[in-house]
Structure formats: C-alpha cells, structure tokens
Design a protein around this motif. Structure first.
Motif, PDB file in Angstrom:
ATOM      1  N   THR A  75       9.130  61.928  29.637  1.00  0.00           N
ATOM      2  CA  THR A  75       8.039  61.294  30.384  1.00  0.00           C
ATOM      3  C   THR A  75       7.669  59.901  29.872  1.00  0.00           C
ATOM      4  O   THR A  75       7.214  59.067  30.649  1.00  0.00           O
ATOM      5  N   ALA A  76       7.884  59.644  28.577  1.00  0.00           N
ATOM      6  CA  ALA A  76       7.531  58.326  28.020  1.00  0.00           C
ATOM      7  C   ALA A  76       8.210  57.202  28.781  1.00  0.00           C
ATOM      8  O   ALA A  76       7.618  56.150  29.021  1.00  0.00           O
ATOM      9  N   PHE A  77       9.468  57.430  29.146  1.00  0.00           N
ATOM     10  CA  PHE A  77      10.249  56.383  29.787  1.00  0.00           C
ATOM     11  C   PHE A  77       9.747  56.094  31.202  1.00  0.00           C
ATOM     12  O   PHE A  77      10.038  55.048  31.764  1.00  0.00           O
ATOM     13  N   TYR A  78       9.019  57.025  31.782  1.00  0.00           N
ATOM     14  CA  TYR A  78       8.455  56.837  33.118  1.00  0.00           C
ATOM     15  C   TYR A  78       7.057  56.240  33.013  1.00  0.00           C
ATOM     16  O   TYR A  78       6.704  55.310  33.718  1.00  0.00           O
ATOM     17  N   GLU A  79       6.266  56.781  32.066  1.00  0.00           N
ATOM     18  CA  GLU A  79       4.902  56.260  31.868  1.00  0.00           C
ATOM     19  C   GLU A  79       4.916  54.789  31.486  1.00  0.00           C
ATOM     20  O   GLU A  79       3.985  54.051  31.794  1.00  0.00           O
ATOM     21  N   ALA A  80       5.978  54.377  30.800  1.00  0.00           N
ATOM     22  CA  ALA A  80       6.058  52.983  30.360  1.00  0.00           C
ATOM     23  C   ALA A  80       6.058  52.021  31.550  1.00  0.00           C
ATOM     24  O   ALA A  80       5.717  50.852  31.397  1.00  0.00           O
ATOM     25  N   TYR A  81       6.422  52.521  32.741  1.00  0.00           N
ATOM     26  CA  TYR A  81       6.400  51.664  33.930  1.00  0.00           C
ATOM     27  C   TYR A  81       5.216  51.969  34.839  1.00  0.00           C
ATOM     28  O   TYR A  81       5.212  51.619  36.020  1.00  0.00           O
TER      29      TYR A  81
END
Lengths: 279, 279
Positions: free
Chosen positions: B61-67
């Motif tokens: 999820t981190a890689f999605y939240e970052a955007y």
C-alpha cells in the motif's frame, strides 16, 4: 514545523491539547450526511471551533481509508484546510506505519510530502531501517509507539527483554535503542495515559522528547497524574482527546459543544502549567 | 477465499508464488507514463502475463499512498481487476496495519470490505485487541509480522523475552501468544527468507499455518533452503518476489520478461513440490 515552534505555541495558547479526528459517519450529526463531503465538513467545523484551544490535530488514517477514495479525499482536504488557515497548528497523521526501508520511504513521501503533515506515528517492530527513512526529513517528526493505551499493550510491550544493556521491559528497550538511530532528535513517542506510573520510568530515558499521550478521558487516564509524572521544562506532552471532544453532541450544536469540552481541557492544562511554571 | 481454496490453487498451478506489486513510477517503463493510469496499466500487464504462474498478488500500500488519491485509485482498480478476471487468485494487501480495537475495525473494513482483499498484513506490537478485529472476518486472512527479512529484525524481534511460558525470542513469543487469540485459525505469518534457519523453530510452534515469505531473490534468501525448513503437507508457504519479477525489464517487453522470471520461479517450485510429494 520545528520543535521550538511547537513549544512556542504551547506557551502562547497555554494548551498542549491534540484533538483526534477519528471521524465515523455513523457518529457524526445526521444533518451533515446530505452534504457532498460530510467528513470534511465535520472536521472543518470542529477545527474552526477549537483551533485556539488546541495546538494539534490528529486524523487517524484508518477512519479515512475505511471510506476508500472518498475518505482519502476528505483527509487531503482536512490537512490542506489546516495548513492554509491555521499554519501554527502541529499536524499528526496517526497512521502507525512501518516497513522495510524502501517502503517506509514511500510512506514518508505520502505523509510528509504529498499530504504535508508535520508528523506521523510509526510502529517499531521492524527496527532501525524501518524507522530511519522517516527521520531523514527536516522539521518533520516521527512519533514511535512505545507504550500504548490499550489492553494489548501488556501482551508484548511490557515483557522483560534481555539485551547487551541488561534486562528491561520491551517498551523501554524500544525507546533506548531508537535513541541511537540517525536523526533521533526527530523522534517523539506514543505513551498511553492509562499507565501514568510508567511516565517517570520513560522520562529517565528520554527527559527531553515530546510524548503523544492517548487514553485521557474515554480510556480512563488522568491528566493531572500524567502531567505530574511526564511533564518537562518545555511541557513535552501532547495530550490527545478524540471522542470526548468531537462527539460531545450529535446535534446541530456539535461544534459549540466540542468547543466547550476542548475549553475544559485547555483550562485544566493552563492551571497545571501555571502551577508548574509559577506563572 | 478459504484456506482450502488456496491450497487447491497451489496444487493445480504447482506454484506458491506471490508477486509483489510494489510499483514505483520511477522504475516502470517510460512508455507507460503517458497513459492515464500508468500504475494500473503496469499491474494489468504484469497480472495478465503471470496469473497462471502465481497464486497470489501482493500490492504494497505504501507505493500507492505515495501518489495520494491517484495512487489509491490505482490500487482499487488493480484489486477490482484481479477479483473480476482472476477470482482464483489470493490477494494480499501489504499494509502492516494495527491500532486500538475500534481503529483496527476501520482498517479491516477498508481492506476486507471496501477493497475486498483476501488478506492483510498487520504488525503485532499493540497486541491482542489490535489484531482480533481483523480475525473476525470469515474467509479473510490476517498475516502478522513474526520475523521480517530486513536488518532491523534483529533490533527487537530476536531479543530474548521472559514470560509465564519461559524465556524465548520475541518473534516466537509473538507467534505463540497470537495462537491463543480468538479466531486464530485466520492467522498467517510473515517470516523472512533471509533467515532460513529460523523456519524449523517456527514450524515447531505453528506446523500448519501459512507463512508469507519475503526476501527470496533481491534480499538474498534461498528458495530451496526455505522450503526444506518451512514446507508442510499443504505446502504452507507463499513465497513473495517483487522487484526481480516486475522490474525484469523496463522496456516495452516488461510483461514478457516478468513472465520469464515468474516461470523460472514456478518451475523451481514445481520441482520442489514434485520431489517433496513424490508426484
């Protein structure tokens, strides 16, 4: 925001109150539900009614994620609203993140850059390289779980652990170890109010760090006890209250009633500060 | 998805491969960047090219939240795409969540209901009442951190702790204690591949549980070693590979190259299963 700016605000407002924005559509006033973004409208009203009494707001990300993209939009609008209108407010994303290094870097980007929060809560279980990516950001603060306010805190946090530096409870080991990490001056800690007797112990390890304290009010902790044990020369405490303030009423007067509850807490804090600092 | 359905898929595909969708815009092929949703298009191509070789996908999820909101939309489209087109796939939200009870309930709602993932990774530091809200969901799986694959795992997870049941390493205590929680049959565990020697120890405590294993490949773990120590009669392992597969090429052939890497892993797994189960 620098730590000194936070301390200045505490002294100006005579308050070290954090208001937790744990916003549940099932608990907010019904008349808001017809609006386009009820969660944001609720937050806006609460913030406008209490911003002079609190030094900090703490949205808990779970309550936004539960509503998917709409929830994430409400969170973004809330933080933008605070940053634009009340830049003196210290903002906390209560997200309890933590992962391997490159992943924690993405979380740091999400909360410190994209959303522009001043701080973020993180979990310590994965150790140094899961937390250091957050610590690299200047004037951003990483608030690590030490001793939480829930019953499950006794499952692992208070177990005795052995390490090179002797035997101690896990939460103390966590705090001690984290002080050796790079940029540890950017660390604050979560310490639950339901265990005021532990504050004296924690203050031996980190006399100067800020502690974010949940569990006053709904979860049964005592403000005066916590302050007695945990306050330092810069106050060094951020006392969180969520439900007792934001759900003081679920009528059209919810913001005024929230202000009344926040004012009670601020006045109690002012009294404690006056006594402590002989103002 | 039931555990039996997962086991069936593993036997049909002769694979226990999880592909980690840790999608970074800086690492995906440039030609995708002009599309409206490059992250989703990347995932779609990877999934279409590998779904017969993997039993599971694990967006971090981190890689999605970052955007921000765009990232959250990519995540939602990805999980919807999998659920619609490949319902036999076991989906993992690698989110490492965990908070006090009412907050964990909101995270459970976000990932199990709103996004409809089959499983979610959680952190154990806050104990029983932070994890049990996830365990209440039928046919949903809670994958708790036990021993992670990063260097920081040695900061706390491997320290010796004392409890009523004697002295042991924290990660073992975490696994043991969690087995006493309500609906513990819905628990799986994260155990890093970089420490294959620990698998035998963990299998003494939880012979039957599924283990999600990061750290094969990029982080240096050996598949055959992990299988030797950690495999049970139902395989009981989900081996994650992220970067080695999804970033096998950053040209227009990225999906084909990802398939080649996934196929290598699946073939290695098939060989191990054939040997182990005398097929």
């Amino acid at each position: 925001m620098t730590t000194q700016q936070l301390i200045d605000q505490i002294k100006i407002k005579k308050s070290f109150l954090t208001i937790g924005l744990d916003v549940d559509l099932e608990k907010i006033p019904h008349h808001l539900l017809t609006l386009e973004d009820p969660i944001f409208e609720f937050n806006k009203a609460i913030i406008d009614a209490t911003h002079d009494l609190a030094v900090s707001y703490k949205p808990n990300t779970a309550f936004y994620e539960a509503y998917g993209i709409k929830g994430w939009m409400s969170l973004q609008k809330t933080i933008q609203y605070i940053n634009l209108n009340y830049p003196e407010i210290f903002t906390i994303a209560d997200a309890k993140r933590g992962d391997i290094g490159n992943t924690s870097s993405m979380y740091a980007k999400a909360f410190f850059e994209d959303l522009n929060f001043d701080s973020l809560t993180v979990a310590p279980y994965m150790g140094k390289d899961s937390v250091e990516p957050f610590l690299r950001f200047n004037n951003k603060h990483t608030i690590m779980l030490a001793l939480t306010s829930n019953e499950g805190a006794f499952d692992f946090q208070t177990l005795n652990v052995s390490s090179a530096s002797g035997s101690k409870e896990l939460y103390k080991q966590v705090v001690e170890t984290s002080q050796t990490w790079e940029n540890s001056e950017n660390l604050m800690y979560v310490v639950g109010a339901t265990k005021a007797e532990y504050f004296a112990e924690i203050r031996k390890i980190i006399p100067d760090s800020f502690l974010l304290v949940p569990g006053v009010g709904t979860q049964g902790g005592s403000l005066s006890e916590v302050c007695k044990q945990g306050m330092n020369a810069n106050v060094g405490l951020l006392i969180n209250s969520s439900r007792a303030i934001i759900y003081a009423s679920n009528g059209t007067d919810f913001a005024q009633k929230a202000r009344i509850e926040a004012l009670k807490m601020q006045q109690e804090m002012e009294e404690i500060m006056n006594l402590r600092f002989n103002v």
